[in-house]
Write a protein that holds these residues in place. Sequence first.
Motif, mmCIF file in Angstrom:
data_model
loop_
_atom_site.group_PDB
_atom_site.id
_atom_site.type_symbol
_atom_site.label_atom_id
_atom_site.label_comp_id
_atom_site.label_asym_id
_atom_site.label_seq_id
_atom_site.Cartn_x
_atom_site.Cartn_y
_atom_site.Cartn_z
ATOM 1 N N LYS A 152 14.213 49.512 79.271
ATOM 2 C CA LYS A 152 13.416 48.707 80.189
ATOM 3 C C LYS A 152 14.129 48.565 81.526
ATOM 4 N N ALA A 153 13.430 47.951 82.481
ATOM 5 C CA ALA A 153 13.989 47.741 83.817
ATOM 6 C C ALA A 153 14.276 46.275 84.075
ATOM 7 N N ASN A 154 14.422 45.483 82.996
ATOM 8 C CA ASN A 154 14.711 44.053 83.146
ATOM 9 C C ASN A 154 16.215 43.856 83.334
ATOM 10 N N LEU A 155 16.604 43.303 84.464
ATOM 11 C CA LEU A 155 18.018 43.039 84.731
ATOM 12 C C LEU A 155 18.518 41.901 83.842
ATOM 13 N N ARG A 156 19.661 42.122 83.203
ATOM 14 C CA ARG A 156 20.278 41.059 82.419
ATOM 15 C C ARG A 156 21.075 40.144 83.342
ATOM 16 N N ALA A 157 21.268 38.905 82.877
ATOM 17 C CA ALA A 157 21.990 37.916 83.691
ATOM 18 C C ALA A 157 23.431 38.346 83.943
ATOM 19 N N THR A 158 23.994 39.162 83.024
ATOM 20 C CA THR A 158 25.376 39.617 83.196
ATOM 21 C C THR A 158 25.533 40.550 84.397
ATOM 22 N N SER A 159 24.400 40.962 84.994
ATOM 23 C CA SER A 159 24.454 41.835 86.175
ATOM 24 C C SER A 159 24.646 41.053 87.460
ATOM 25 N N ASN A 160 24.447 39.752 87.418
ATOM 26 C CA ASN A 160 24.389 38.970 88.656
ATOM 27 C C ASN A 160 25.682 39.032 89.464
ATOM 28 N N THR A 161 26.815 38.994 88.771
ATOM 29 C CA THR A 161 28.091 38.995 89.495
ATOM 30 C C THR A 161 28.231 40.256 90.328
ATOM 31 N N GLU A 162 27.909 41.412 89.743
ATOM 32 C CA GLU A 162 28.009 42.686 90.461
ATOM 33 C C GLU A 162 27.012 42.725 91.619
ATOM 34 N N LEU A 163 25.792 42.299 91.353
ATOM 35 C CA LEU A 163 24.756 42.316 92.399
ATOM 36 C C LEU A 163 25.113 41.385 93.553
ATOM 37 N N ASP A 164 25.698 40.242 93.239
ATOM 38 C CA ASP A 164 26.087 39.295 94.290
ATOM 39 C C ASP A 164 27.183 39.885 95.170
ATOM 40 N N ARG A 165 28.070 40.694 94.589
ATOM 41 C CA ARG A 165 29.092 41.353 95.406
ATOM 42 C C ARG A 165 28.433 42.356 96.361
ATOM 43 N N VAL A 168 16.807 46.473 91.274
ATOM 44 C CA VAL A 168 18.008 46.116 92.049
ATOM 45 C C VAL A 168 17.611 45.800 93.485
ATOM 46 N N VAL A 169 16.749 46.606 94.070
ATOM 47 C CA VAL A 169 16.287 46.357 95.444
ATOM 48 C C VAL A 169 15.617 44.990 95.531
ATOM 49 N N ASP A 170 14.763 44.692 94.569
ATOM 50 C CA ASP A 170 14.082 43.392 94.574
ATOM 51 C C ASP A 170 15.085 42.245 94.527
ATOM 52 N N TYR A 171 16.138 42.394 93.740
ATOM 53 C CA TYR A 171 17.163 41.343 93.661
ATOM 54 C C TYR A 171 17.819 41.143 95.021
ATOM 55 N N LEU A 172 18.155 42.250 95.667
ATOM 56 C CA LEU A 172 18.829 42.164 96.971
ATOM 57 C C LEU A 172 17.916 41.517 98.007
ATOM 58 N N VAL A 173 16.675 41.907 98.005
ATOM 59 C CA VAL A 173 15.723 41.325 98.966
ATOM 60 C C VAL A 173 15.552 39.843 98.714
ATOM 61 N N ASN A 174 15.445 39.469 97.461
ATOM 62 C CA ASN A 174 15.299 38.053 97.106
ATOM 63 C C ASN A 174 16.525 37.231 97.474
ATOM 64 N N HIS A 175 17.647 37.911 97.755
ATOM 65 C CA HIS A 175 18.868 37.197 98.138
ATOM 66 C C HIS A 175 19.212 37.429 99.605
ATOM 67 N N GLY A 176 18.179 37.721 100.416
ATOM 68 C CA GLY A 176 18.377 37.673 101.853
ATOM 69 C C GLY A 176 18.635 38.975 102.542
ATOM 70 N N ILE A 177 18.522 40.118 101.853
ATOM 71 C CA ILE A 177 18.753 41.403 102.503
ATOM 72 C C ILE A 177 17.406 41.983 102.960
ATOM 73 N N ALA A 178 17.331 42.420 104.218
ATOM 74 C CA ALA A 178 16.082 42.926 104.787
ATOM 75 C C ALA A 178 15.620 44.173 104.049
ATOM 76 N N LYS A 179 14.298 44.284 103.858
ATOM 77 C CA LYS A 179 13.723 45.413 103.122
ATOM 78 C C LYS A 179 14.006 46.746 103.782
ATOM 79 N N ASP A 180 14.042 46.747 105.146
ATOM 80 C CA ASP A 180 14.216 48.024 105.830
ATOM 81 C C ASP A 180 15.646 48.574 105.727
ATOM 82 N N ARG A 181 16.530 47.825 105.091
ATOM 83 C CA ARG A 181 17.903 48.297 104.916
ATOM 84 C C ARG A 181 18.116 48.952 103.546
ATOM 85 N N ILE A 182 17.116 48.881 102.659
ATOM 86 C CA ILE A 182 17.315 49.339 101.289
ATOM 87 C C ILE A 182 16.131 50.186 100.846
#
Length: 692
Positions: free
Chosen positions: A593-606, A645-659
């Motif tokens: 599946k494409a469901n991100l697990r919570a254990t991914s958050n630390t890496e994504l936040d970096r 992953v892109v959706d996570y980044l966008v939801n945390h303040g990264i502009a769509k046109d950068r990803i």
Amino acid sequence: MKKKILTGSIFLAALFLQQAHAQDVEFKSSNFKDKKEEFKSIEEGLEKAEPFYQAGFDLVFNVKDPGMNFKQALNYYEKAQEFNPNSALNNFHLGICYYYSSEPYKAIAYILKAKELNPECDPFLYFYLGAVYQLEEKFNEAIEAYKYFENDYKKADDFTKFVTQRKRECAYAKERKANPERVWVDNLTTINTAYDEIAPSITTDGSQIIYSSNKPNGHTPDEVGEYDMDIYYTDFEDGSWNTPKPLPGAVNTPNDEVVNNLYYDGTKLLLHRELDGQTDIFESFLNGANWMNANQLPVQISSDRNNEKYASYNFDGYKIYFGREVASRSNGYDIMFSGLKSKINGDYGAAANVSTVNSKFNDGPIYLAIDGETMYIASQGHGSIGGYDIFVSYKKQGTWSKPENMGYPINTPYDDFFFANTANGKFAYIASNRAGGKGGFDLYKVTFWGAPKEPAFDMEDYLLASVASPIKDPQIANTVEVNKTSLTVFKGKTIDALTGKAVEAEIDIIDNETGKVIEQFTTNSATGKFLLSLQAGKNYGISVKAEGYLFHSENFDIPNGSAYQLVNKIIELKNIAVGSKIALRNIFFDVGKANLRATSNTELDRLVKLLKDVPSLKIEISGHTDNTGSSSINDQLSQDRAQAVVDYLVNHGIAKDRITAKGYGSTRPIASNNTASGRQENRRTEFEIIEN
């Protein structure tokens, strides 16, 4: 007619006096009428030797280090021996000086000759006759000599505690020699010299030994012609230890530097040094390729009035265990500990006595295992079989247990001390002045066979080192049980991916379940090297970052009960340049599946932080699969995961046109799909810099 039976002291007197046939030539002028001038010079030398000899004897009697006293007396007694080899008393004095040296086996011939020349030459002759019999492992004869001395010695002092201890040692030695441990003890001939080599400390990966030696070092020799102790190192390369070299940097001085303990990550070490007649504990830090000038530890450890040495780091980095000799007591060194109140301020609490592991004799050196529950101790007391022996104590319900002797032939009637063992418990390194070495104290490698029918060793174990595992001392059975630590040693270095040069980088160790950083450190600025130990039962994220480079991540899952493993990793860090690509190893999805697990958050936040720190970056997030299943399903799954992953980044303040998100399915493998490990490598999420 009944035969008369000899008993008690009459029997012992008959036993030891029957060989008194040789002539004792005393140092009297009447015995050297034709050598008056030579005799006068020797007599003056013997008068100079007497205060040194007596001072050394008094210190030993009070369980203290005799220092240079016996060495200073020895020179005069040796000259007297050349002049007159048949003085019972001079042979005895020579024997005592050698007995308390780093070559005690040299005492045997002199003590035996003194007894042959005149069994009554000194009140302590039979005590030391027992001592040299003990060195020769003639334990029955040693016990009889101690008994004879005990019967004859009537002074009301504390010397009887030494006699009691020695008789007990011989009894222990007989039992342990009859039931030896399943070990090999081998001299490290490529390291040892005719001088003293002591205090081995082993890097956690086993690639380097750091130790102390008093071999010639270019400094000015002392009054007896000996050089000071300096610290040396040797690397294990191509199956053997290479030529030792002085430890680089400013740690060595014209004073004695004796290694105590190397910290588990190899970045700092404890040593002791004598200054102005007082011994204290110092600490040195590794800065690039060099060790810095050592600083004296605070007064709670290196006190103003007492001597301290033989320190060891606790596994948590907050406590230091060490030996302290209290001037007002005659029990030698006791093991103490002091805890760090604040790593920022560097202040320690008052030292406390570890009463359960101390004896009435010298205790220490000490080595604390990384499990926090095992302590290795060298001691002249407890159940020693002679001299210093190595013991093990376990922490049970917050209290250290009574030390257990590690057995023969690890321990002998000689001094066997210092201890550093390998990460899997199969090997250990000690120092000993036993007979048969290259001279003085030598370094020895102990190989534990383990229980019968188990493999003796693995070649990889030559690379393992000093993270301790408990070694139980069986009381009857002739096997050594090794409790293997569930431990992963993660070593490597950080380098520039293009040039191959070392890069100083910051490493965070994250508990992926909680997202908390549990450890932070910096790789070596000169070599890029790092080393750490990971306990079992966790999933770890390892994040590596350096200024001007893309961050790197590793993921380790170490289940409970996992066997020991060594991971050696070269981490290539990539400059933040167009085309740089990196795998995000700590991003996890549900299976299929494409469901991100919570254990991914630390890496994504970096990754969020990187994009916010470098606002000019534009990146592609790519999803990749192995070749299992249909191509169309893999293509869609990889696209969906990249988009997640892109959706996570966008939801945390990264502009769509950068990803951008792109799924490549199984079209870009980085490993073979024919193995499980290869397929796991191919299932990954990456990002690539497409504009900066």
